[in-house]
Write a protein that holds these residues in place. Structure first.
Motif, mmCIF file in Angstrom:
data_model
loop_
_atom_site.group_PDB
_atom_site.id
_atom_site.type_symbol
_atom_site.label_atom_id
_atom_site.label_comp_id
_atom_site.label_asym_id
_atom_site.label_seq_id
_atom_site.Cartn_x
_atom_site.Cartn_y
_atom_site.Cartn_z
ATOM 1 N N GLN A 143 31.359 121.876 17.668
ATOM 2 C CA GLN A 143 30.958 121.862 16.265
ATOM 3 C C GLN A 143 29.853 120.845 15.983
ATOM 4 O O GLN A 143 29.295 120.814 14.899
ATOM 5 C CB GLN A 143 32.191 121.543 15.385
ATOM 6 N N HIS A 201 26.142 128.030 8.108
ATOM 7 C CA HIS A 201 25.287 127.124 7.342
ATOM 8 C C HIS A 201 24.273 127.903 6.510
ATOM 9 O O HIS A 201 23.799 127.390 5.492
ATOM 10 C CB HIS A 201 24.531 126.174 8.289
ATOM 11 N N ASP A 217 28.286 131.717 -4.952
ATOM 12 C CA ASP A 217 27.991 130.524 -4.158
ATOM 13 C C ASP A 217 27.157 130.835 -2.929
ATOM 14 O O ASP A 217 26.497 129.945 -2.375
ATOM 15 C CB ASP A 217 29.289 129.837 -3.728
ATOM 16 N N TYR A 246 23.394 129.119 0.010
ATOM 17 C CA TYR A 246 23.311 129.067 1.470
ATOM 18 C C TYR A 246 22.400 130.165 2.023
ATOM 19 O O TYR A 246 22.443 130.470 3.201
ATOM 20 C CB TYR A 246 24.718 129.232 2.070
ATOM 21 N N VAL A 250 20.674 122.707 4.278
ATOM 22 C CA VAL A 250 21.977 122.138 4.624
ATOM 23 C C VAL A 250 22.124 120.749 4.023
ATOM 24 O O VAL A 250 23.185 120.378 3.495
ATOM 25 C CB VAL A 250 22.171 122.099 6.154
ATOM 26 N N ASN A 296 22.872 120.935 0.486
ATOM 27 C CA ASN A 296 24.272 121.337 0.282
ATOM 28 C C ASN A 296 25.250 120.267 0.773
ATOM 29 O O ASN A 296 26.446 120.538 0.943
ATOM 30 C CB ASN A 296 24.555 122.661 1.002
ATOM 31 N N GLY A 297 24.728 119.040 1.007
ATOM 32 C CA GLY A 297 25.594 117.942 1.430
ATOM 33 C C GLY A 297 26.100 118.084 2.846
ATOM 34 O O GLY A 297 27.165 117.561 3.184
ATOM 35 N N GLY A 298 25.349 118.831 3.673
ATOM 36 C CA GLY A 298 25.740 119.027 5.059
ATOM 37 C C GLY A 298 26.873 120.027 5.242
ATOM 38 O O GLY A 298 27.389 120.188 6.338
ATOM 39 N N SER A 299 27.272 120.691 4.156
ATOM 40 C CA SER A 299 28.403 121.628 4.231
ATOM 41 C C SER A 299 27.919 123.022 4.607
ATOM 42 O O SER A 299 26.729 123.328 4.595
ATOM 43 C CB SER A 299 29.122 121.689 2.877
ATOM 44 N N CYS A 300 28.876 123.843 4.946
ATOM 45 C CA CYS A 300 28.590 125.240 5.261
ATOM 46 C C CYS A 300 29.381 126.129 4.312
ATOM 47 O O CYS A 300 30.255 125.670 3.583
ATOM 48 C CB CYS A 300 28.960 125.546 6.715
ATOM 49 N N TYR A 301 29.026 127.413 4.314
ATOM 50 C CA TYR A 301 29.769 128.377 3.512
ATOM 51 C C TYR A 301 31.112 128.622 4.206
ATOM 52 O O TYR A 301 31.163 129.199 5.280
ATOM 53 C CB TYR A 301 28.988 129.692 3.399
ATOM 54 N N THR A 302 32.191 128.129 3.616
ATOM 55 C CA THR A 302 33.496 128.129 4.294
ATOM 56 C C THR A 302 34.319 129.361 3.961
ATOM 57 O O THR A 302 34.015 130.124 3.036
ATOM 58 C CB THR A 302 34.304 126.881 3.887
#
Length: 542
Positions: A200, A288, A317, A321, A384, A387-393
């Motif tokens: 990861q 991402h 949302d 992304y 990314v 988006n605060g380093g987050s991914c579409y979860t």
């Protein structure tokens, strides 16, 4: 609820027993009858129930990875995640089978799946007079420990007796108790087993999405710098299922998921939605970036619909992304992409919805020229960071699915209300039509009755006139006959009188003649008497 277990354990039959009808194909076979996840719904004991049947674990004709990938589809089939797994086990196939099945279940759905699982034993008729509790007590210690691992949650089905609905209601009660014990938490997260072999760190995960024929697979090959995905010019989607490929690009580990083209000419929309949802799981813990692939010069009505489908499937949302990736950049003919986008209002609005992020690809360009790929990665990394380093979860997908579900429920309620109003209006209309028809029928009957009355009066009048005529004719006939008889009688009387007259005259004549004869005879007799006296007197005188 999701039915899992080995091939031949009776999963499909158990699903039919739960729903009370033959909705899943079921037969005795060494090969899994269920080849893909199937969802069926019904009403059980007054409550809506959704049952998902999965391919059999340890299918004799399919690879473990293929079976595992297909079973994962049960997650998107249940928008908020299943409330319960029913681990179906046939009585007689015990410890070793259960151990192997449990291991596979945990590999696919994670360790937490055990908390949401009930052991469902089939072929309950083989117990005869023995209870399931007595049967478990008679098994070995290893099996009893496995049952304890599942919190002693188990149930038994006699699938040969589908009419016995108590076995189903008791199962639902056990599921309710388990859900309450789990504080209504459902299985939502991406399977942990899928993450075990993935690094990861420093990994960029992307999902290629777009309309059929726009160059998704070719773009994936351009990004990875090799022919990783099958790509041809075809009206039908070349990619028939979600495909995941990995590679190192500009020093970064990149994972790409290629999805079937939206508006695949040979696949129904619901099937495309189901397969696309798998992309979230294949890119666990989440992508991402979504690369919305659009061909330059081909932003058609179908293209606009494709964007709507993405929003419907992944929710609002997903736009945060998303990067719009224009292919066939050579068709710009030295025109800047900014100018091209600015000329088309709908295309400009689409790019704005995606945060103004877009990029161009020339998939026919020299593969060694990696600048177009590195520039794309830079834009994705910038997104990314935003988006605060987050991914579409998976949670976002579940949220989108929940929003879609609520919207569908709202639409369903509105539709039901509209249908109810339509039914009421239809009922009122039918009642009004019935009243109108009754009124028309009543008037028609009155007209018919009046017509019949007049007809009968006319017939009666005709009959009276005919009778009167017949009576008159009869009277005339009788009068004529009377006159005829009178005439005949008169003539007869005359004839009789004439005959009587003649007879009387004849008698009178005869009487007269007889009288004359008597007179003559009397005269002759007196004459003779006179003569005798004269003679006598003469004698005396003498």
């Amino acid at each position: 609820m999701v039915l899992v277990g080995r091939t031949g354990g009776g999963k499909s039959t158990a699903g039919n027993t739960i729903l009370g009808e033959e909705v899943f194909k079921s037969k005795c076979s060494a090969r899994s009858v269920t080849q893909k996840c199937e969802k069926r719904e019904g009403n059980v004991s007054g409550r809506p129930v959704a049952v998902i049947d999965t391919p059999g674990l340890f299918d004799t004709k399919r690879s473990a990875d293929a079976v595992e990938e297909e079973i994962m589809k049960c997650l998107p089939l249940s928008a908020l995640g299943p409330r319960a797994f029913l681990l179906v086990i046939q009585l007689g196939r015990m410890t070793k089978e259960v151990k192997e099945t449990v291991e596979r279940l945990q590999e696919v759905f994670g360790e937490e799946a055990v908390k949401h699982t009930i052991l469902l034993f089939t072929h309950g008729d083989e117990l005869e007079d023995q209870t399931i509790e007595e049967f478990i007590e008679d098994t070995d210690e290893d099996f009893q420990q496995l049952v304890e691992k599942f919190g002693n949650r188990y149930h038994v089905f006699n699938n040969k007796n589908m009419s016995d609905r108590t076995q189903v209601t008791k199962l639902l009660e056990k599921i309710d108790r388990m859900v309450t014990a789990n504080k209504n938490i459902q299985v939502k997260d991406a399977p942990t087993g899928l993450l075990s072999n993935r690094s990861q760190c420093n990994t960029l995960r992307m999902v290629l999405v777009g309309r059929t024929g726009n160059g998704k697979s070719a773009s994936g090959n351009t990004i990875l710098g090799r022919e990783a995905f099958l790509s041809t010019a075809d009206a039908d989607s070349v990619t028939k299922r979600c495909e995941q490929r990995e590679g190192t690009v500009a020093g970064r580990h990149v994972e790409l998921v290629d999805m079937p083209g939206l508006y695949d000419t040979k696949r129904p929309l619901e099937e495309i939605r189901e397969v696309i949802a798998i992309s979230i799981i294949l890119s666990a813990p989440g992508p991402h970036a979504f690369l919305l692939v659009i061909q330059v010069g081909r932003f058609t009505e179908e293209e606009r619909r494709a964007v709507e489908i993405i929003k419907e499937i992944f929710g609002k949302d997903a736009a945060k992304y998303t990067v719009v990736l224009f292919t066939h950049a050579d068709k710009l003919n030295n025109q800047k992409i900014e100018t091209f986008v600015g000329k088309n209002k709908e295309l400009r609005e689409l790019v704005e919805k995606c945060g103004g992020r877009y990029h161009t690809f020339n998939n026919n360009k020299n593969k060694r020229d990696r600048t177009q790929v590195t520039e794309l990665l830079e834009k994705i990394e910038s997104m990314v960071k935003e988006n605060g380093g987050s991914c579409y979860t998976n949670e976002m997908y579940q949220k989108a699915e929940e929003e879609i579900r609520r919207e569908q429920e709202r639409i369903l309620r509105e539709t039901e209300e509209e249908e109810r109003k339509k039914k009421e209006e239809k009922k009122l209309k039918i009642e009004e039509e019935m009243k109108q028809r009754e009124k028309e029928l009543e008037e028609k009957m009155k007209r018919e009755q009046e017509k019949e009355r007049k007809r009968m009066e006319e017939e009666l009048k005709k009959e009276r006139e005919a009778m009167k005529k017949r009576v008159h004719e009869e009277q005339q006939k009788r009068e004529e006959e009377r006159k005829k008889r009178e005439k005949e009688l008169e003539e007869k009387m005359k004839s009789v009188k004439e005959e009587e007259r003649k007879r009387m005259e004849e008698e009178l004549k005869r009487e007269r003649e007889a009288m004359k004869k008597r007179v003559r005879e009397e005269q002759q007799k007196r004459e003779e008497e006179r003569r005798r006296r004269a003679q006598s007197n003469s004698c005396r005188i003498t």
